[in-house]
Scaffold this motif. Structure first.
Motif, PDB file in Angstrom:
ATOM      1  N   TYR A   1       0.824  -1.208   0.000  1.00 41.63           N
ATOM      2  CA  TYR A   1       0.000   0.000   0.000  1.00 41.63           C
ATOM      3  C   TYR A   1       0.861   1.261   0.000  1.00 41.63           C
ATOM      4  O   TYR A   1       0.329   2.376   0.089  1.00 41.63           O
ATOM      5  N   HIS A   2       2.144   1.123  -0.123  1.00 44.46           N
ATOM      6  CA  HIS A   2       3.025   2.285  -0.142  1.00 44.46           C
ATOM      7  C   HIS A   2       3.084   2.890  -1.551  1.00 44.46           C
ATOM      8  O   HIS A   2       2.916   2.192  -2.551  1.00 44.46           O
ATOM      9  N   LYS A   3       3.307   4.203  -1.611  1.00 51.89           N
ATOM     10  CA  LYS A   3       3.386   4.930  -2.886  1.00 51.89           C
ATOM     11  C   LYS A   3       2.213   4.562  -3.794  1.00 51.89           C
ATOM     12  O   LYS A   3       2.383   4.086  -4.916  1.00 51.89           O
ATOM     13  N   PRO A   4       0.975   4.792  -3.322  1.00 51.88           N
ATOM     14  CA  PRO A   4      -0.197   4.270  -4.019  1.00 51.88           C
ATOM     15  C   PRO A   4      -0.671   5.135  -5.188  1.00 51.88           C
ATOM     16  O   PRO A   4      -0.462   6.347  -5.227  1.00 51.88           O
ATOM     17  N   TYR A   5      -1.352   4.468  -6.116  1.00 53.61           N
ATOM     18  CA  TYR A   5      -2.061   5.112  -7.229  1.00 53.61           C
ATOM     19  C   TYR A   5      -3.416   4.390  -7.381  1.00 53.61           C
ATOM     20  O   TYR A   5      -3.493   3.175  -7.180  1.00 53.61           O
ATOM     21  N   TYR A   6      -4.414   5.172  -7.752  1.00 54.83           N
ATOM     22  CA  TYR A   6      -5.744   4.576  -7.970  1.00 54.83           C
ATOM     23  C   TYR A   6      -6.361   5.172  -9.220  1.00 54.83           C
ATOM     24  O   TYR A   6      -6.306   6.391  -9.444  1.00 54.83           O
ATOM     25  N   LEU A   7      -6.974   4.317 -10.037  1.00 54.17           N
ATOM     26  CA  LEU A   7      -7.618   4.727 -11.286  1.00 54.17           C
ATOM     27  C   LEU A   7      -8.991   4.079 -11.370  1.00 54.17           C
ATOM     28  O   LEU A   7      -9.139   2.863 -11.143  1.00 54.17           O
ATOM     29  N   LEU A   8     -10.002   4.860 -11.706  1.00 57.38           N
ATOM     30  CA  LEU A   8     -11.335   4.346 -12.002  1.00 57.38           C
ATOM     31  C   LEU A   8     -11.749   4.906 -13.346  1.00 57.38           C
ATOM     32  O   LEU A   8     -11.745   6.127 -13.546  1.00 57.38           O
ATOM     33  N   ALA A   9     -12.096   4.035 -14.301  1.00 57.72           N
ATOM     34  CA  ALA A   9     -12.379   4.488 -15.666  1.00 57.72           C
ATOM     35  C   ALA A   9     -13.534   3.681 -16.259  1.00 57.72           C
ATOM     36  O   ALA A   9     -13.837   2.572 -15.804  1.00 57.72           O
ATOM     37  N   LYS A  10     -14.165   4.245 -17.302  1.00 59.86           N
ATOM     38  CA  LYS A  10     -15.276   3.555 -17.954  1.00 59.86           C
ATOM     39  C   LYS A  10     -15.205   3.775 -19.456  1.00 59.86           C
ATOM     40  O   LYS A  10     -14.583   4.716 -19.953  1.00 59.86           O
TER      41      LYS A  10
END
Length: 482
Positions: free
Chosen positions: A129-138
């Protein structure tokens, strides 16, 4: 499941050579190791649309369709590089970014961890969970909307990717076939399908053909048995149903299909066959006792790990002179679902299958201290013994004549219709009428018989059905010591 995309990595089209370890839309990062994969035919997933607050709350967006979850680990690649590659692939496919967060913008380490755990097929990201990135796309396609989410986090020299993709589609809810002729007492043989041969399918109940692709783990059929069907948690005013009749129980396993889709198909089948749902619960509404609920109707008395994402229902249909009850518990474990199916047909009890004679009555008295008598008849609400009771009374008299030391209580029982006071009085009068007949017509000494009425207080079956009430309207002979 319907898959209709080719793989894409780094913005370049390329066909996947690992169809079982990666989604055909977005291929795995080079040299990524698949740690866990789950897939479900028609499931609802709640995609996070915000970062997680310190109170661990966040907004979500629901999507329902074919669901795929992946947990990859990658050595020697930074979370930034992995993120940039996924972002480039989504851009090349004309995906619209709904929400994203980068590094510190994803929150603290602990709130970022919660975000990743929401996506993980293992329900945990561990140290990733370190240096996190999150993407939500459609992306909208001719076959429906595709929604994807990626949580990318690192630990030391490894990066992990939690990937969720939902391909939305309408629910296919006509997969359970009902044999309507069975309910008309004209059962028809189920024809073989691609999922099992005719011998295997013959183990199914004739009312329902099994869910396509279902494997039968266990089953039993019992000619006239008593079973209790619990009411669903939260069902106001509903009590467990204690039923007696022909019993069939089946335990099916279904791979890669959501409990939601299975449940909706059974509901549609029951509705089309004219069943009424008496009690039901879905998901969290089934409560912490969901596993116990499933255990109570399972043919193996256990659902094991198949109690997650639960659905439960009890349904009923009146058919001619019988009632058909169906109970279903559907639960999941990882990408498998299990169905506990119970069907009870409360047909009129065939009391004439056991001949009432002096020998059989004596055997019952010696074994249990009592003998149940269903061959003594009265008109409704009356206490006059009808002439068709002659053979049964003669058998009781023969028993007493052959066993001169035998003393009996003659106990009258009623069902629970009408008032309690009237039922107790009626049962006493009927018991006394039986004693009077044995004394006057068969010469039995009155000191050997003692009449007692207990009304509805000692039922032999549930009063919720005609069959149960019929079993409760009876006379019992109880062995008396003095």
């Amino acid at each position: 499941m319907k898959r209709f995309f080719t793989s894409l990595l780094l913005g370049c089209l390329c066909f996947s050579a690992q169809a079982n370890t990666e989604h055909p839309l977005i291929s795995a990062y080079p040299e990524a190791r698949l740690r866990k994969q789950l897939s479900y035919d028609y499931e609802t997933f709640r995609f996070p649309t915000t970062v997680v607050s310190e109170s661990q709350s966040y907004d979500v967006m629901d999507a329902t369709g074919d669901l795929y979850q992946y947990f990859y680990t990658i050595k020697g690649a930074s979370t930034l590089k992995v993120y940039e590659n996924y972002a480039a692939a989504l851009k090349a496919l004309d995906f619209t970014i709904i929400f994203s967060c980068l590094r510190e913008a994803c929150g603290t380490e602990q709130t970022s961890k919660v975000l990743g755990e929401h996506l993980s097929p293992e329900g945990a990201v561990y140290n990733y969970y370190h240096k996190p990135y999150y993407l939500l796309a459609k992306k909208n396609t001719p076959k429906g909307k595709v929604i994807g989410a990626w949580f990318i986090g690192g630990y030391e020299d490894e990066t992990a990717v939690q990937q969720v993709i939902v391909e939305t589609e309408p629910l296919e809810n006509t997969l359970i076939k009902v044999d309507a002729a069975y309910l008309s007492n004209k059962p028809q043989a189920t024809s073989p399908t691609e999922t099992a041969d005719a011998k295997e399918l013959s183990k199914d109940h004739k009312l329902f053909a099994r869910y396509p692709g279902a494997a039968l783990r266990n089953h039993e059929t019992v000619d006239y048995e008593t079973m209790t069907l619990p009411a669903a948690p939260g069902s106001q005013g509903q009590q467990p149903l204690k039923l007696s009749g022909d019993l069939a129980r089946h335990f099916y396993i279904i791979k890669d299909t959501s409990t939601l889709k299975i449940y909706e198909n059974y509901k549609q089948a029951l509705d089309s066959a004219g069943f009424s749902i008496l009690s039901h619960c879905e998901l969290e509404a089934c409560g912490k006792e969901a596993q116990q609920l499933g255990n109570s109707i399972s043919v193996e008395n256990a659902v094991y790990n198949y109690y997650r994402k639960p659905y439960y229902l009890v349904a009923k249909k009146a058919v001619d002179e019988r009632e058909v009850y169906v109970a279903l518990f559907i639960g999941a474990y990882e990408s498998e679902a299990a169905v506990q199916q119970v069907i009870i047909e409360t047909e009129t009890l065939a009391t004439d299958l056991i001949k009432v004679d002096a020998d059989s009555l004596k055997q019952q008295l010696e074994a249990t201290g009592k003998a149940l008598i269903y061959g003594i008849y009265f008109d409704t609400g009356k206490a006059v013994v009808k002439p068709e009771s002659r053979d049964t009374l003669k058998a009781i008299a023969t028993l007493l004549t052959r066993n001169p030391a035998l003393l009996l209580y003659v106990v009258g029982h009623t069902d629970d219709t009408g008032t309690r006071e009237n039922n107790v009085t009626l049962s006493q009068q009927r018991a006394a009428a039986v004693v009077d007949n044995l004394v006057k017509q068969h010469g039995i000494a009155p000191t050997r018989l003692l009449a007692q009425g207990v009304g509805p207080f000692a039922p032999a079956a549930s009063n919720d059905s005609d069959t149960g009430r019929e079993k409760n309207r009876r006379v019992e002979l109880v062995k008396r010591l003095q």
